[in-house]
Design a protein around this motif. Structure first.
Motif, PDB file in Angstrom:
ATOM      1  N   LEU A  45     -52.572  38.902  16.496  1.00  0.00           N
ATOM      2  CA  LEU A  45     -53.564  37.875  16.830  1.00  0.00           C
ATOM      3  C   LEU A  45     -53.129  36.496  16.343  1.00  0.00           C
ATOM      4  CD1 LEU A  45     -56.784  39.902  15.975  1.00  0.00           C
ATOM      5  CD2 LEU A  45     -55.799  39.471  18.227  1.00  0.00           C
ATOM      6  N   ALA A  46     -52.540  36.448  15.144  1.00  0.00           N
ATOM      7  CA  ALA A  46     -52.054  35.163  14.624  1.00  0.00           C
ATOM      8  C   ALA A  46     -50.924  34.628  15.501  1.00  0.00           C
ATOM      9  CB  ALA A  46     -51.573  35.326  13.186  1.00  0.00           C
ATOM     10  N   GLY A  47     -50.014  35.521  15.925  1.00  0.00           N
ATOM     11  CA  GLY A  47     -48.936  35.112  16.829  1.00  0.00           C
ATOM     12  C   GLY A  47     -49.473  34.594  18.142  1.00  0.00           C
ATOM     13  N   LEU A  48     -50.507  35.246  18.638  1.00  0.00           N
ATOM     14  CA  LEU A  48     -51.133  34.811  19.886  1.00  0.00           C
ATOM     15  C   LEU A  48     -51.702  33.401  19.742  1.00  0.00           C
ATOM     16  CD1 LEU A  48     -52.207  35.383  22.750  1.00  0.00           C
ATOM     17  CD2 LEU A  48     -54.210  36.395  21.685  1.00  0.00           C
ATOM     18  N   VAL A  49     -52.418  33.168  18.640  1.00  0.00           N
ATOM     19  CA  VAL A  49     -53.006  31.846  18.418  1.00  0.00           C
ATOM     20  C   VAL A  49     -51.923  30.788  18.283  1.00  0.00           C
ATOM     21  CG1 VAL A  49     -54.365  30.458  16.804  1.00  0.00           C
ATOM     22  CG2 VAL A  49     -55.131  32.752  17.429  1.00  0.00           C
ATOM     23  N   LEU A  50     -50.908  31.057  17.464  1.00  0.00           N
ATOM     24  CA  LEU A  50     -49.816  30.085  17.296  1.00  0.00           C
ATOM     25  C   LEU A  50     -49.080  29.857  18.609  1.00  0.00           C
ATOM     26  CD1 LEU A  50     -48.325  31.160  13.843  1.00  0.00           C
ATOM     27  CD2 LEU A  50     -49.504  29.024  14.366  1.00  0.00           C
ATOM     28  N   GLY A  51     -48.872  30.938  19.371  1.00  0.00           N
ATOM     29  CA  GLY A  51     -48.163  30.830  20.645  1.00  0.00           C
ATOM     30  C   GLY A  51     -48.904  30.015  21.684  1.00  0.00           C
ATOM     31  N   LEU A  58     -44.729  39.996  21.584  1.00  0.00           N
ATOM     32  CA  LEU A  58     -45.848  40.327  22.467  1.00  0.00           C
ATOM     33  C   LEU A  58     -47.073  39.477  22.141  1.00  0.00           C
ATOM     34  CD1 LEU A  58     -45.696  44.228  22.661  1.00  0.00           C
ATOM     35  CD2 LEU A  58     -45.365  42.613  24.543  1.00  0.00           C
ATOM     36  N   GLY A  59     -47.324  39.321  20.852  1.00  0.00           N
ATOM     37  CA  GLY A  59     -48.469  38.513  20.443  1.00  0.00           C
ATOM     38  C   GLY A  59     -48.318  37.064  20.846  1.00  0.00           C
ATOM     39  N   ILE A  60     -47.115  36.546  20.707  1.00  0.00           N
ATOM     40  CA  ILE A  60     -46.872  35.141  21.012  1.00  0.00           C
ATOM     41  C   ILE A  60     -46.940  34.878  22.514  1.00  0.00           C
ATOM     42  CG2 ILE A  60     -45.120  33.303  20.940  1.00  0.00           C
ATOM     43  CD1 ILE A  60     -44.283  34.549  18.184  1.00  0.00           C
ATOM     44  N   VAL A  61     -46.310  35.727  23.306  1.00  0.00           N
ATOM     45  CA  VAL A  61     -46.244  35.458  24.752  1.00  0.00           C
ATOM     46  C   VAL A  61     -47.274  36.204  25.595  1.00  0.00           C
ATOM     47  CG1 VAL A  61     -44.185  34.494  25.813  1.00  0.00           C
ATOM     48  CG2 VAL A  61     -43.951  36.518  24.499  1.00  0.00           C
ATOM     49  N   GLY A  62     -47.594  37.402  25.223  1.00  0.00           N
ATOM     50  CA  GLY A  62     -48.455  38.147  26.135  1.00  0.00           C
ATOM     51  C   GLY A  62     -49.506  39.003  25.475  1.00  0.00           C
TER      52      GLY A  62
END
Length: 193
Positions: free
Chosen positions: A25-31, A154-158
């Motif tokens: 989730l953190a990677g998703l937000v940063l991404g 995966l979190g960062i991009v998709g």
């Protein structure tokens, strides 16, 4: 020499255990806020450091007698399964935005976020257990770091699309079942060994 079997097993267990974690989730937000490659560079470096520390700790555990080691890793895997099954996935706090979008600011923010958030995390403890269990630090380290990098990517991009298609509850249950199986297997080996 790297064992593909151990690497694949470690990859699968760590990947499934990390998917429902706050890191995806953190990677998703940063991404969504910054250039993905900058975020990934910082996150990947933090995970590499965590895996190195975990494998070193696991290698120290191999000095214990085999029966004690099997009991210890079995209990820790069972504990990890329990944590996964009872863990409530609450929303993360707001991530502070760096003042600018430079590589060093963005990757540094990703590095620090993961370094702090993942220290002593379930997957770090699991990696130490796997390193102790298989006494193959290179294979365990490679499998763990590739799994963590994959989840971060995966979190960062998709991540958003994945979470829409695969329920978080299902991913968590699969990871818990794998850890439960490894825990029972380790305890069985301790009892019969």
């Amino acid at each position: 020499m790297i064992s593909l079997t151990v690497t694949a097993l470690v990859f699968g267990v760590v990947f499934l255990a990390e998917l429902p974690d706050k890191t995806a989730l953190a990677g998703l937000v940063l991404g969504t806020r910054y250039r993905a490659s900058y975020v990934f560079a910082g996150v990947a470096a933090a995970f590499a450091l965590h895996v190195t520390l975990a494998v070193a700790a696991g290698s120290v555990l191999t000095l214990l007698p085999q029966q004690i080691l099997h009991v210890l890793t079995g209990v820790l895997f069972l504990g990890g399964a329990a944590v996964l099954l009872r863990n409530k996935h609450e929303d993360d706090e707001e991530i502070r935005k760096p003042e600018n979008q430079s590589f060093w600011k963005v990757s540094g923010a990703g590095f620090m976020l993961i370094l702090v958030a993942e220290f002593g995390d379930l997957t770090q403890i699991m990696t130490a257990n796997l390193a102790a269990r298989y006494d193959d630090p290179l294979s365990v380290g490679l499998g763990a770091v590739l799994a963590l990098w994959s989840v971060a990517g995966l979190g960062i991009v998709g991540g958003k699309a994945l979470m829409k298609r695969v329920p978080l509850k299902l991913i968590t249950r699969i990871a818990a079942a794998l850890m439960l199986s490894l825990g029972v297997w380790s305890l069985w080996e301790a009892a019969t060994g």
